[in-house]
Design a protein around this motif. Structure first.
Motif: not given
Length: 783
Positions: A647-672
């Motif tokens: 239904e929607t088309d999203q910028s690949h660069k924007f999606a990549s930044i969001r993916t990087g955020l999710l990966a980093g957040a998972a690491c930080v939450l594990t540390l927390i």
């Protein structure tokens, strides 16, 4: 104060840390574990730029699609190879694929491949080999039946878990000129003209790094203060033998320095261990090779210097509120009232730095990265200095209640700063997460557009190369499990001359009446009819070409391989009666113009000049329906390209930044979670004798357990409330910097807050078994 005195006192603290018996060792180990977790994540973060650069370099090295290489620009030679793009998707994973046909002995090999696979053979990545050998790869084996004869080396893969293959083939020369096949004489010539991020995406990337790293720094600063109560009581003995208060503080800093240095070693060891195992893991579709995690020497040196320095600075700062006397430690008395004014300076200064950048958006140039970083750090650091004041202000006004409540409140009134330290990290993380969520939600519409496709009529699209039999392929798609309806048409170009560089030309669409009706409103339709229709991109050429009996030429752009000019057999005389039709929006989302032709009107052999498109309506309830369609497409045409509509088309660069955020957040939450658990265990260890004494006097374990839970719940609730306010303020400022309207998605805000509370709840539940063991009477024993 001389450097000699400093070094003497610090070295004495180092000796006390390792020679203080069991209690000293436990404190040092707890500190080392807490610091080590933070250092490991900091080292991983310092390696991120190199990892991203390494992935980009490998992507460039295997590049075969460039603006400089075209099928006609490069003649055949012993140094050329034909490459066909056969990328595919299996379930939710992308699969990188190429077909190779060397044209000489000196044809270039792609990176990571030692020899060209023969037709019917392929070389695959380790992850793809494992998938094909597993039960989960059954459908993919049907699509890739070639015999595996080798493995792609690391130089040819973006990440350790990438799914990729190269397979041998023949006959690609006949497909030259299409979108999928190209002739090259080398790999690695990349077209970087489209690289780069706009200012808002750069802002997103910068804020992601700052928000993810700030909680790590907070946890490192918290970890160096583990076991502070027992350490300060030991310092009283030093005062008794003649040490002044300044010397005692420096010795305490030396003990903290010992834990920090040991934490550096633990963190380095943990990082090296993670680096060796990095190729076994994938996070949100991202994987790396062990060699990618190679932090720069300057950043490693910065971490190695800043962590011990922070340990000393934090300890000296904390000792200002503690009076160590020869006969005891003045800590348990009611502390002096905390002042608020200076605590407000940090968030106000942060907001001030960011406020000057408001309204710039994507047109005001790049944001000053140092100003943005400083502003975000100051605002998040304001949470850490405001939280102790908030906790003190609230707990001093809490009323009476049950025994468990009174024990918890009294403990918080006496040591609210200790409780605040435990919550600081999670509060900073939640504040940053709320701000990032607001920023991502606010700018997402600018990088997301509604898809033009009509998903009510079709959900998948398959495009094939020239020469595919439309009727046969339609029958195969219709027989595929889960496919309800097939709309098929072929398309090409016609012109009034064999060479379309001059004269009139227009688009040609061939299909049965049902398929043509998806693109135009037809007056009537029978096989053999020809229609003219004007679309958005087709002008008056269609009417001019449609004159009675006009002679036109198929494939006027000479895309047929090996031809020097359009062949006479491709000439076609239009029927004398050409009908007119009205263009309508087709399922692809476009107004198709040109000539609409039923198959019976075309001359024999015309199909070799046309590419086919199939629009499929599928039943998503059928398991793996998309992969079943992809398998059919691979049988129909190995070069077919399949797309699943959304239904929607999203910028690949924007999606990549969001993916990087999710990966980093998972690491930080594990540390927390890990750091909170260590901190909680340290606090329970400090109160072991008190808990045992209360149990010995008859206090119920249930009451003590509830009191410990209240001691965690009250600061956490206050910390999350403060984090919500700080996150909303930071998110609003960031949105104004991106020149977006400030709006709050309360569901996301509450979700971020709930995740933080969930982490604390999980840590609390994990600490209950040790708590119950510490309540035994034998905890009164001492050495």
């Amino acid at each position: 104060m001389t450097a000699r005195q400093w070094s003497r006192d610090l070295s004495m603290g180092l000796r006390f840390a390792f020679s203080g018996g069991r209690e000293g060792w436990i404190r040092v180990v707890l500190t080392a574990v807490g610091v080590g977790l933070g250092v490991a994540l900091l080292l991983v973060t310092t390696a991120v730029p190199h990892a991203l650069a390494a992935r980009t370099d490998r992507a460039d090295d295997r590049m075969d699609r460039t603006m400089l290489n075209t099928a006609k620009a490069l003649p055949r030679s012993d140094r050329t190879v034909l490459v066909a793009d056969v990328d595919t998707t299996y379930r939710d994973k992308d699969v990188y694929g190429r077909e190779l046909e060397p044209e000489g002995a000196d044809a270039p090999l792609p990176p990571g491949v030692d020899a060209f696979p023969a037709p019917g053979e392929m070389v695959v990545s380790p992850a793809l080999r494992a998938l094909l050998d597993s039960a989960d790869g059954e459908l993919l084996r049907q699509r890739l039946p070639d015999r595996v004869v080798g493995t792609i080396g690391g130089r040819g893969l973006l990440g350790s878990r990438e799914l990729a293959f190269y397979r041998g083939t023949e006959g690609l020369a006949a497909k030259l000129g299409g979108q999928s096949v190209i002739r090259i004489d080398r790999f690695g010539e990349a077209d970087r003209s489209g690289d780069g991020l706009d200012p808002v995406l750069l802002l997103l990337t910068l804020v992601v790094f700052v928000v993810l790293l700030t909680p790590v720094c907070v946890f490192v600063a918290t970890a160096v203060r583990f076991g502070g109560d027992r350490r300060d009581r030991r310092l009283a003995a030093l005062r008794l033998v003649g040490a002044d208060s300044a010397t005692a503080r420096r010795i305490a800093a030396g003990e903290a320095l010992a834990g920090a240095v040991l934490g550096l070693l633990c963190g380095a060891a943990c990082f090296l261990g993670c680096r060796r195992l990095a190729d076994r893991f994938e996070l949100f579709g991202l994987s790396v090779l062990p060699g990618d995690l190679d932090p720069s020497a300057a950043l490693v040196l910065l971490v190695a210097v800043c962590v011990p320095a922070a340990a000393v600075a934090v300890t000296l700062l904390a000792m200002r509120r503690v009076v160590v006397e020869p006969l005891g430690v003045v800590r348990t008395a009611r502390p002096a009232r905390r002042r608020l004014w200076w605590r407000l300076l940090l968030p106000v200064a942060g907001l001030g730095l960011l406020a000057t950048l408001m309204g710039r958006g994507t047109t005001g140039g790049n944001f000053n990265q140092y100003q943005v970083s400083a502003g975000v750090v100051l605002l998040l650091a304001g949470v850490t200095v405001l939280l102790p004041w908030v906790v003190d202000a609230v707990v001093t006004r809490l009323g009476s209640g049950g025994v468990a409540w009174q024990l918890a409140v009294r403990r918080l009134q006496l040591s609210g700063s200790t409780a605040s330290r435990m919550v600081n990290g999670i509060a900073v993380a939640v504040a940053g997460a709320i701000a990032l969520q607001m920023l991502f939600t606010g700018v997402e519409p600018a990088y997301t557009s509604a898809s033009p496709q009509d998903l009510t009529r079709a959900q998948m699209q398959v495009s094939t190369s020239r020469g595919v039999s439309v009727a046969q392929a339609s029958a195969e798609f219709a027989a595929t499990k889960g496919v309800d309806r097939v709309y098929a048409y072929a398309e090409g170009m016609v012109a009034d001359r064999p060479d379309a560089d001059s004269g009139w030309s227009t688009l040609l669409t061939v299909g049965d009446c049902a398929a043509l009706r998806t693109s135009a409103k037809l007056p009537s339709c029978h096989d053999g009819d020809v229609f003219t229709v004007r679309g958005e991109d087709v002008g008056d050429d269609t009417e001019a070409l449609a004159e009675r009996g006009h002679r036109v030429y198929l494939d006027p752009y000479d895309t047929l391989a090996g031809s020097e000019a359009a062949d006479a057999s491709l000439a076609w005389t239009l029927p004398r009666r050409v009908k007119r039709a009205v263009s309508v929006m087709n399922p692809v989302g476009e107004h198709r113009g040109g000539l609409l032709v039923t198959p019976g009107a075309l001359p024999g052999g015309a199909g070799a000049t046309l590419t086919a498109t199939f629009l499929l309506r599928v039943d998503d309830s059928v398991a793996d329906v998309h992969d079943r369609v992809r398998n059919t497409a691979a049988r129909v045409d190995p070069l077919a390209r399949t797309a699943v509509w959304s239904e929607t088309d999203q910028s690949h660069k924007f999606a990549s930044i969001r993916t990087g955020l999710l990966a980093g957040a998972a690491c930080v939450l594990t540390l927390i979670g890990a750091s909170l658990l260590v901190s909680q265990l340290e606090q329970l260890r400090e109160r072991r004798r008190l808990l045992s004494a209360l149990v010995a006097f008859g206090t119920r374990r249930r009451t003590l357990t509830l009191s410990v839970l209240w001691q965690t719940a009250i600061p956490v609730a206050l910390g999350l409330a403060l984090a919500m306010l700080a996150g909303l303020a930071l998110g609003a400022v960031l949105l104004r910097m991106a020149d977006e309207r400030v709006s709050v998605d309360w569901a996301s805000v509450l979700a971020m807050t709930g995740i933080g509370a969930g982490v604390v709840l999980a840590v609390t539940l994990l600490s209950l078994p040790p708590l119950l063991r510490l309540m035994r009477p034998d905890g009164l024993r001492t050495e």
